[in-house]
Design an enzyme around this catalytic site. Structure first.
Site, PDB file in Angstrom:
ATOM      1  N   ASP A   1       0.794  -1.213   0.055  1.00 30.69           N
ATOM      2  CA  ASP A   1      -0.091  -0.074   0.007  1.00 30.69           C
ATOM      3  C   ASP A   1       0.825   1.221  -0.033  1.00 30.69           C
ATOM      4  OD1 ASP A   1      -2.448   1.633  -0.029  1.00 30.69           O
ATOM      5  OD2 ASP A   1      -1.841   1.923   2.130  1.00 30.69           O
ATOM      6  N   SER A   2       0.128   2.609  -0.263  1.00 30.04           N
ATOM      7  CA  SER A   2       0.960   3.555  -0.356  1.00 30.04           C
ATOM      8  C   SER A   2       1.243   3.947   1.096  1.00 30.04           C
ATOM      9  CB  SER A   2       0.219   4.712  -0.837  1.00 30.04           C
ATOM     10  OG  SER A   2      -0.931   4.924   0.020  1.00 30.04           O
TER      11      SER A   2
ATOM     12  N   CYS B   1      -4.130  -1.626  -2.210  1.00 30.19           N
ATOM     13  CA  CYS B   1      -4.344  -0.048  -2.647  1.00 30.19           C
ATOM     14  C   CYS B   1      -5.251  -0.018  -3.436  1.00 30.19           C
ATOM     15  CB  CYS B   1      -2.889   0.474  -3.015  1.00 30.19           C
ATOM     16  SG  CYS B   1      -3.271   2.110  -3.245  1.00 30.19           S
TER      17      CYS B   1
ATOM     18  N   GLU C   1      -3.751   8.741   7.845  1.00 26.84           N
ATOM     19  CA  GLU C   1      -2.351   8.581   8.239  1.00 26.84           C
ATOM     20  C   GLU C   1      -1.985   9.488   9.351  1.00 26.84           C
ATOM     21  OE1 GLU C   1       0.343   7.521   6.492  1.00 26.84           O
ATOM     22  OE2 GLU C   1      -1.163   5.987   5.266  1.00 26.84           O
TER      23      GLU C   1
ATOM     24  N   CYS D   1     -10.836   2.516  -0.875  1.00 28.15           N
ATOM     25  CA  CYS D   1      -9.484   2.964  -0.372  1.00 28.15           C
ATOM     26  C   CYS D   1      -9.304   2.099   0.889  1.00 28.15           C
ATOM     27  CB  CYS D   1      -9.382   4.494  -0.096  1.00 28.15           C
ATOM     28  SG  CYS D   1      -7.717   4.982   0.523  1.00 28.15           S
TER      29      CYS D   1
ATOM     30  N   HIS E   1      -7.472   2.685   3.323  1.00 30.00           N
ATOM     31  CA  HIS E   1      -7.493   3.440   4.516  1.00 30.00           C
ATOM     32  C   HIS E   1      -8.900   3.672   5.119  1.00 30.00           C
ATOM     33  CE1 HIS E   1      -3.285   4.595   2.949  1.00 30.00           C
ATOM     34  NE2 HIS E   1      -3.150   5.336   4.131  1.00 30.00           N
TER      35      HIS E   1
HETATM   36  N1  DGL Z   1      -4.667   3.174   0.473  1.00 36.09           N
HETATM   37  C1  DGL Z   1      -4.799   3.836  -0.664  1.00 36.09           C
HETATM   38  C2  DGL Z   1      -5.955   3.457  -1.625  1.00 36.09           C
HETATM   39  O1  DGL Z   1      -6.261   2.302  -1.310  1.00 36.09           O
HETATM   40  C3  DGL Z   1      -3.982   4.781  -1.126  1.00 36.09           C
HETATM   41  C4  DGL Z   1      -4.375   6.069  -0.726  1.00 36.09           C
HETATM   42  C5  DGL Z   1      -3.426   7.223  -1.079  1.00 36.09           C
HETATM   43  O2  DGL Z   1      -2.249   6.990  -1.020  1.00 36.09           O
HETATM   44  O3  DGL Z   1      -3.861   8.152  -1.888  1.00 36.09           O
HETATM   45  O4  DGL Z   1      -6.349   3.916  -2.582  1.00 36.09           O
END
Ligand code: DGL
Length: 255
Positions: free
Chosen positions: A6-7, A69, A147, A181, A183
């Site tokens: 993931d990012s 991600c 985050e 997402c 997150h």
């Molecule tokens: N967790 C991410 C996603 O599922 C990335 C969010 C991001 O880095 O903007 O899109």
């Protein structure tokens, strides 16, 4: 060994589900914390970042990678997966399938990053499954909230962000919402409170379940975690989110 990418922190939602379902799997997690967020970048940049991060996981010996991600799954996987040296499992199809079978009225919402929403990847996957009505909405601030630790159920900043983004979905008739997402499940209590009666589908969790169902690997339950910057910060945030320390020291690998 399985890779999970993931990012940043969001992929931990998928990692937790993977470890819950298959505690024996050997997993290498990589979070590109030096460059999060991805979701506001251009397609070219997302593909470049993803190629580098996934390349690191392959160089460490992973046999398959869960791309936990939504942004990379939606924007970069169609480009990278066909010629990649190991299988890449994204979150789009598993989440779409679960949402499709969960929804009773076949009216499904998607919230995700800007890049994911623009790609229309979740809509395309849902429409491929059958007749559905979809509503999608970008909620980029949710990534920063997760985050930066603004996730506790009573957090006023999170409550305000939810109030800012979600009202259009409240009136849309959806009975199921894909958290596109990884997150976003960290804000699930606030999202649920704003959309009572709507079933939430976490894209990372859905993909983890799909990966377990199709992956015959066995291991010894080893976990390694790498990030591209600030490992101590990642460790601290991960502990807050998981309610327990990660069972391994977070290491740094700068891309
Ligand atoms: N967790 C991410 C996603 O599922 C990335 C969010 C991001 O880095 O903007 O899109």
């Amino acid at each position: 060994m399985l890779g999970v990418f993931d990012s940043g922190l969001g992929g931990l939602t998928a990692l937790c589900e993977l470890r819950r379902l298959r505690p024996d799997l050997d997993i290498l997690y990589f979070g590109d914390t030096a460059r999060v967020p991805y979701g506001t970048r251009s397609r070219e940049t997302i593909i470049r970042y993803a190629r580098e991060a996934l390349g690191f996981l392959v160089s460490r010996g992973t046999d398959a990678i869960l791309v936990a991600c939504g942004t990379v799954s939606s924007v970069a996987l169609p480009h990278l997966a066909p010629a990649f040296p190991v299988p890449l499992i994204g979150v789009v199809e598993p989440a779409a399938l679960l949402a499709y079978h969960t929804s009773k009225n076949r009216t499904i919402g998607i919230i995700a990053t800007e890049a994911t929403v623009e790609s229309r990847a979740f809509e395309t996957a849902l429409h491929r499954l059958g007749r559905v009505t979809t509503r999608s909405l970008a909620c980029p601030l949710f990534v920063s909230l997760a985050e930066n630790g603004f996730t506790s159920p009573g957090d006023p900043v999170a409550r305000e962000a939810v109030r800012h983004y979600l009202p259009p979905l409240g009136k849309s008739g959806i009975d199921t919402l894909i958290l596109g997402c990884t997150h976003f499940p960290l804000l699930a209590p606030q999202i649920s409170a704003a959309l009572p009666g709507v079933r939430l589908i976490g894209a990372g969790e859905a993909a983890a379940a799909a990966m377990v169902a199709t992956n015959p690997q066995v291991g010894h339950g080893n976990l390694e975690v790498f990030v591209s910057d600030a490992p101590a910060r990642f460790e601290k945030e991960a502990e807050r989110l998981l309610g327990a320390p990660l069972p391994t020291k977070v290491q740094k690998y700068a891309l």
